[in-house]
Design a protein around this motif. Structure first.
Motif, PDB file in Angstrom:
ATOM      1  N   GLU A  91     -41.201 -30.058  -7.776  1.00 33.06           N
ATOM      2  CA  GLU A  91     -41.062 -29.577  -9.146  1.00 33.06           C
ATOM      3  C   GLU A  91     -39.731 -30.022  -9.750  1.00 33.06           C
ATOM      4  O   GLU A  91     -39.659 -30.458 -10.897  1.00 33.06           O
ATOM      5  N   ALA A  92     -38.672 -29.926  -8.930  1.00 29.59           N
ATOM      6  CA  ALA A  92     -37.360 -30.351  -9.413  1.00 29.59           C
ATOM      7  C   ALA A  92     -37.351 -31.855  -9.667  1.00 29.59           C
ATOM      8  O   ALA A  92     -36.756 -32.330 -10.640  1.00 29.59           O
ATOM      9  N   ALA A  93     -38.038 -32.622  -8.801  1.00 31.18           N
ATOM     10  CA  ALA A  93     -38.091 -34.072  -8.989  1.00 31.18           C
ATOM     11  C   ALA A  93     -38.777 -34.406 -10.309  1.00 31.18           C
ATOM     12  O   ALA A  93     -38.317 -35.259 -11.075  1.00 31.18           O
ATOM     13  N   ALA A  94     -39.883 -33.706 -10.586  1.00 28.99           N
ATOM     14  CA  ALA A  94     -40.597 -33.965 -11.838  1.00 28.99           C
ATOM     15  C   ALA A  94     -39.711 -33.636 -13.037  1.00 28.99           C
ATOM     16  O   ALA A  94     -39.773 -34.311 -14.064  1.00 28.99           O
ATOM     17  N   LEU A  99     -34.897 -43.279  -3.650  1.00 28.06           N
ATOM     18  CA  LEU A  99     -34.225 -42.035  -4.029  1.00 28.06           C
ATOM     19  C   LEU A  99     -35.234 -41.060  -4.639  1.00 28.06           C
ATOM     20  O   LEU A  99     -35.198 -39.859  -4.363  1.00 28.06           O
ATOM     21  N   ALA A 100     -36.143 -41.606  -5.470  1.00 26.56           N
ATOM     22  CA  ALA A 100     -37.184 -40.765  -6.074  1.00 26.56           C
ATOM     23  C   ALA A 100     -38.040 -40.129  -4.983  1.00 26.56           C
ATOM     24  O   ALA A 100     -38.390 -38.952  -5.065  1.00 26.56           O
ATOM     25  N   ARG A 155     -39.578 -35.401  -1.588  1.00 25.70           N
ATOM     26  CA  ARG A 155     -39.633 -34.768  -0.284  1.00 25.70           C
ATOM     27  C   ARG A 155     -38.936 -33.407  -0.330  1.00 25.70           C
ATOM     28  O   ARG A 155     -39.404 -32.432   0.226  1.00 25.70           O
ATOM     29  N   GLU A 156     -37.809 -33.352  -1.048  1.00 23.46           N
ATOM     30  CA  GLU A 156     -37.023 -32.119  -1.074  1.00 23.46           C
ATOM     31  C   GLU A 156     -37.661 -31.058  -1.967  1.00 23.46           C
ATOM     32  O   GLU A 156     -37.728 -29.904  -1.594  1.00 23.46           O
ATOM     33  N   ASP A 157     -38.062 -31.442  -3.172  1.00 27.74           N
ATOM     34  CA  ASP A 157     -38.666 -30.470  -4.083  1.00 27.74           C
ATOM     35  C   ASP A 157     -39.399 -31.198  -5.196  1.00 27.74           C
ATOM     36  O   ASP A 157     -38.782 -31.847  -6.041  1.00 27.74           O
ATOM     37  N   PHE A 179     -37.083 -39.480  -1.856  1.00 29.95           N
ATOM     38  CA  PHE A 179     -36.272 -38.429  -1.211  1.00 29.95           C
ATOM     39  C   PHE A 179     -36.347 -37.145  -2.030  1.00 29.95           C
ATOM     40  O   PHE A 179     -36.495 -36.056  -1.492  1.00 29.95           O
ATOM     41  N   ALA A 180     -36.204 -37.293  -3.350  1.00 31.12           N
ATOM     42  CA  ALA A 180     -36.220 -36.118  -4.230  1.00 31.12           C
ATOM     43  C   ALA A 180     -37.567 -35.407  -4.126  1.00 31.12           C
ATOM     44  O   ALA A 180     -37.619 -34.178  -4.041  1.00 31.12           O
TER      45      ALA A 180
END
Lengths: 257, 294
Positions: free
Chosen positions: B168-171, B158-159, B164-166, B161-162
């Protein structure tokens, strides 16, 4: 004032010769909504990015929950209980709304190698994530792809993620910009509800009217410096703030006065 | 089954294992890699060397091979994951050429002659060849796909995937970009290494050109065709791109042209691949079988 949850001391950020933030200090007390206000280019977002770890300050001190945090990377700050939203929304576009919140729920696991192998789609996790979506009013859209939502809902989605991560403090970066009137009113209600939950909020706002209504205290920045701090009523009548927003009165233009 | 069919099926299954690794890196974590053949080759060469020079059996060497591939993946991943998007693509192409050159010009790796005389794999006293080797590869594919399936269901996946999507938002929700990208890179290269080991023991002769840049493109074509980030995509892509050239044997000279055309057509008309969420195949499937679109 009780022990502040966030203390910023003499913060500087220089980009080459540009002093984007130039010696700003303020404190956030637990449970309050503090607004950072200022015209474009005043250094609000740069301040925010230093607090959330995106930028490393050129000089100065940031103490979050009793710990020096200046220079720590964003994911470490998140792990300490600081949640944030982005001025330009950053959803995990191809994941569903529910999955977006579940990503944030992983905050308890991402830091430990032994715990990242556990399943994320468990019943408990989904229930907890749905509760958060319910709070921000997105429960109906849980199965929808995040990339398909309109801006107002994306802002709520970011707030939902920030609520999960931000046990101690959440930073809202211009959550009202680009929204229609009705959406602004609904978002104001949401932020008041968040305050009712006892969560401390630091928000950047461009819109004077909104911040006057929402904030307990306001810090005003201009050209990277703090020019005023106080309760909304005090700020409203502060001459320097009025100048920053409306420009200096031209005294010799007597005919117009 | 005839020997010819078994050979094609075995190569398809080995390719599917390698593309599963590519899927973890590109499909799950969103880190474009145009040098996956390098890690395929590192697995094959380390298996070949351990078998011919150190005299280890396939089973004794396998943990070492997978470790070597993933450690090299980690070392090459560290600097390359500091760059993004187009720059990462160029860096991974560079890695592919460097690794191929190392195999080709350093005598230890057999140079232009490659490495021959790689022994067959023994299991329970049986020397595996033909159909039994195919079954072994199939068993490894099941293992790898199970690992991939689990990866999509655990927090680590899941981390990714996050990320991959963005990023900065994942961090901002506590995901360390460097740590999880490296994790995906290590897992992906380990799978490529496993595929390489099987390849070396199947062909029993390997040379540097088996792992050149066009092979990376072929592997990526398989993934794009199947649908990046989908569990069954590597197998579907490997089957289609493995079987078509055999069916259209007379056109073998035009293979790369054909792959390129497929890649371009997919990007233009079906960017999410055959198994992608909005793909034509899924829409058709949803009409034929109720609920088949899921």
């Amino acid at each position: 004032m009780s022990e502040p949850i966030l203390r910023v001391e003499n913060l500087h950020k220089h980009f080459g010769g540009l002093k984007a933030v130039n010696g700003v200090s303020f404190q956030v007390a637990p449970g309050e909504i503090l607004g950072i206000l200022g015209p474009n280019g005043a250094g609000k977002t740069v301040c925010f990015n230093m607090i959330s770890g995106v930028y490393k300050p050129t000089a100065g001190k940031i103490v979050f929950d009793g710990q020096r945090t200046d220079g720590l990377p964003p994911h470490r700050l998140a792990a300490l209980g600081l949640g944030r939203t982005f001025q330009i929304v950053k959803p995990f576009a191809s994941l569903t709304v529910l999955e977006n919140v579940l990503v944030a729920r992983g905050i308890a696991n991402y830091g430990r190698f032994g715990r990242i192998w556990g399943p994320w789609r468990s019943k408990d996790q989904v229930r907890a994530a749905m509760e958060v979506l319910d709070k921000v009013g997105l429960a109906d859209l849980a199965g929808r792809k995040a990339g398909l939502l309109p801006l107002g809902n994306l802002r709520r989605l970011e707030i939902a993620r920030a609520l999960v991560v931000g046990r101690k403090l959440i930073l809202l970066d211009e959550s009202f910009s680009g929204l229609r009137h009705a959406e602004i009113t609904r978002l104001e209600d949401l932020i008041r509800a968040i305050r009712q939950m006892g969560i401390t909020v630091l928000l950047i706002e461009h819109n004077l009217r909104v911040s006057m209504k929402l904030c307990d205290r306001i810090v005003v920045l201009e050209h990277g410096r703090k020019i005023a701090e106080g309760k909304p009523e005090q700020i409203q009548s502060d001459l320097r703030v009025i100048e920053a927003y409306l420009g200096r009165k031209r005294r010799n233009n007597a005919a117009g006065g | 089954m005839s020997g010819y069919l078994i050979t094609i099926a075995t190569i398809i299954v080995i390719n599917a294992i390698v593309v599963c690794g590519l899927n973890v890196i590109v499909g799950y974590a969103g880190q474009i890699s145009l040098g996956h053949a390098a890690f395929f080759g590192i697995g094959a060469y380390s298996a070949a060397l351990l078998a011919t020079k150190a005299g280890l059996s396939f089973w004794a060497a396998l943990p070492l091979v997978v470790t070597i591939s993933s450690v090299v993946g980690l070392l090459l991943g560290l600097p390359s994951l500091r760059v993004k998007d187009d720059f990462l693509a160029i860096t991974t192409i560079g890695i592919n050429f460097i690794v191929e050159a190392v195999f080709l010009y350093i005598p230890f790796f057999g140079g232009a002659l490659g490495i021959g005389g790689i022994p067959r794999i023994c299991l329970f006293g049986l020397r595996l060849k033909g159909f039994s080797f195919f079954l072994l590869c199939l068993a490894f594919l099941v293992l790898v796909m199970t690992a991939c399936w689990w990866f999509t269901r655990c927090w680590a996946g899941l981390a990714c995937f996050a990320l991959r999507e963005d990023e900065e938002a994942a961090a901002s929700v506590g995901i360390s970009p460097v740590r999880f990208k490296l994790l995906a890179f290590v897992a992906g290269t380990a799978m490529a290494g496993l595929g390489g080991a099987l390849y070396a023991h199947y062909m029993r002769f390997i040379s540097a050109s088996d792992f050149s840049f066009p092979v990376s493109i072929t592997l990526l074509s398989m993934l794009v065709l199947g649908g990046m980030g989908k569990l069954w995509a590597p197998l579907l892509g490997a089957v289609i791109l493995g079987a078509l050239p055999e069916i259209f044997r007379p056109l073998v000279e035009y293979r790369i042209l054909f792959y390129t055309a497929i890649l371009l057509l997919m990007i233009r008309f079906q960017p999410s691949g055959l198994l992608g969420d909005e793909s034509l195949a899924r829409k058709v499937l949803a009409k034929v079988v109720p609920g088949g679109g899921r």
